[in-house]
Design an enzyme around this catalytic site. Sequence first.
Site, short mmCIF file in Angstrom:
data_model
loop_
_atom_site.label_atom_id
_atom_site.label_comp_id
_atom_site.label_asym_id
_atom_site.label_seq_id
_atom_site.Cartn_x
_atom_site.Cartn_y
_atom_site.Cartn_z
N PHE A 28 19.71 15.06 59.41
CA PHE A 28 19.48 15.35 57.86
C PHE A 28 19.15 13.97 57.30
O PHE A 28 18.14 13.85 56.73
CB PHE A 28 20.85 15.80 57.24
CG PHE A 28 21.18 15.54 55.99
CD1 PHE A 28 20.45 16.03 54.88
CD2 PHE A 28 22.23 14.90 55.33
CE1 PHE A 28 20.15 15.83 53.63
CE2 PHE A 28 22.34 14.73 53.99
CZ PHE A 28 21.60 15.09 53.07
N THR A 139 31.26 6.31 58.09
CA THR A 139 31.71 7.27 57.13
C THR A 139 32.90 6.88 56.22
O THR A 139 33.60 5.80 56.39
CB THR A 139 32.44 8.56 58.05
OG1 THR A 139 33.10 9.55 57.09
CG2 THR A 139 33.51 8.02 59.00
N GLU A 141 35.36 8.49 55.55
CA GLU A 141 36.54 9.06 56.05
C GLU A 141 37.24 7.81 56.93
O GLU A 141 38.44 8.14 57.02
CB GLU A 141 36.16 10.15 57.21
CG GLU A 141 35.44 11.45 56.78
CD GLU A 141 36.32 12.61 56.82
OE1 GLU A 141 37.36 12.53 57.50
OE2 GLU A 141 36.00 13.57 56.07
N TYR A 185 38.10 12.40 64.03
CA TYR A 185 36.47 11.53 63.73
C TYR A 185 36.90 10.42 62.90
O TYR A 185 36.21 9.39 63.43
CB TYR A 185 36.13 12.91 62.63
CG TYR A 185 34.72 12.11 62.18
CD1 TYR A 185 33.63 12.14 62.68
CD2 TYR A 185 34.54 12.15 60.64
CE1 TYR A 185 32.49 11.74 62.20
CE2 TYR A 185 33.58 11.62 60.03
CZ TYR A 185 32.23 11.69 60.66
OH TYR A 185 31.25 11.09 60.19
N ARG A 260 35.63 14.86 45.25
CA ARG A 260 34.62 14.18 46.01
C ARG A 260 33.80 13.41 44.95
O ARG A 260 33.47 14.00 43.86
CB ARG A 260 33.98 15.12 47.06
CG ARG A 260 34.92 15.49 48.05
CD ARG A 260 35.36 14.79 49.13
NE ARG A 260 35.89 15.23 50.05
CZ ARG A 260 37.36 15.29 50.20
NH1 ARG A 260 37.85 14.72 49.02
NH2 ARG A 260 37.96 15.73 51.27
N ARG A 341 38.29 10.38 46.73
CA ARG A 341 37.64 9.38 47.43
C ARG A 341 36.51 8.78 46.25
O ARG A 341 35.58 9.51 46.04
CB ARG A 341 36.81 9.68 48.63
CG ARG A 341 37.63 9.68 49.70
CD ARG A 341 36.83 9.99 51.08
NE ARG A 341 37.49 10.87 52.30
CZ ARG A 341 37.19 11.73 52.75
NH1 ARG A 341 36.07 12.15 52.49
NH2 ARG A 341 37.99 12.40 53.70
#
Length: 390
Positions: A28, A139, A141, A185, A260, A341
């Site tokens: 992507f 990321t 994350e 992850y 988000r 986040r």
Amino acid sequence: MATGVSRVDLDGRPIKPITICMIGAGGFIGSHLCEKLMSETPHKVLALDVYNDKIRHLLEPDTLPWADRIQFHRLNIKHDSRLEGLIKMSDLTINLAAICTPADYNTRPLDTIYSNFIDALPVVKYCSENNKRLIHFSTCEVYGKTIGSFLPKDSPLRQDPAYYILKEDDSPCIFGSIEKQRWSYACAKQLIERLIYAEGAENGLQFTIVRPFNWIGPRMDFIPGIDGPSEGVPRVLACFSNALLRREQLKLVDGGQSQRTFVFIKDAIEAVLLMIENPDRANGHIFNVGNPNNEVTVRQLAEMMTEIYSKVSAEPPLDVPTVDVSSKVFYGEGYDDSDKRIPDMTIINRQLGWNPKTSLWDLLESTLTYQHKTYAEAIRQSMSKSIASS
């Protein structure tokens, strides 16, 4: 690309053409970055990936004006002796390769850890040993949960930005327990960040780390059974798009209460191009790349996408467009989520002068127009076939 106009960096210096080794170029982000590099810059790209479906339009035919500036190399960095040679041939390596779909973190934690840490080790090593610059994609994350998520639900401190805005050089990284494999992850990504940073400190590696905050747009993920596996759960945009295209309810995990921020892929790629072409300003930095202005809950995202898709497709929405599901049912045991986040944008704004431009409504309208145009007919045919065979 326009010719005759000398392109300059943020400090007014002419930009010299470079060769970029892009690992994961067929995905992507890679496909949008390749498009940008081919159409707006003189740079050359060695595009490495297992698949090239999303960049096929850039590789064929040979008459394209950039035909001599992009080469596709079909390889898996896990076990390919050509990798170091391709990095040596380049001035800059961009590593986009990753397993990065939440549905995989629980069901394939070993693959997730290997993909995001073990497989990235040779890339870092070859860049460091051969004195090559690295832009590594991490990321958001890595931040894990916010401090605010540990406060009582009714605490007024939850509204204090200090408890939920995430800063690259300041915010702690807080993960769930080891049993919550969803964090496999994030942990792998954080460890490779620490290793890259250490290579920079000890061995002089020139690096930039990118922390994307929900980049969305055309070509993100797959539509199950159409251009991807029939089984498997893509990320939220493709997941909701798939349901809208099939006229099914959008599944809200744990009520869709997580918050988000979303940024348009085309805005985000502008930021990456600034990093590529301004090494003096980007080297040694970690950059949040997101849009704090596009903040919604996942439930609000579903409502917006339902309304926009109805406009784009001229089909009325379902009477009950969403359904709540538990994370245990949707993702399986071991799922855990972060609550909210929001990226702090101070460093990227100071170093590169970058700000996102596209509103959430506009980016969703652009993306859903693409999704409808690309997939609606294929899904109609697929659904009529399955009805006929049942």
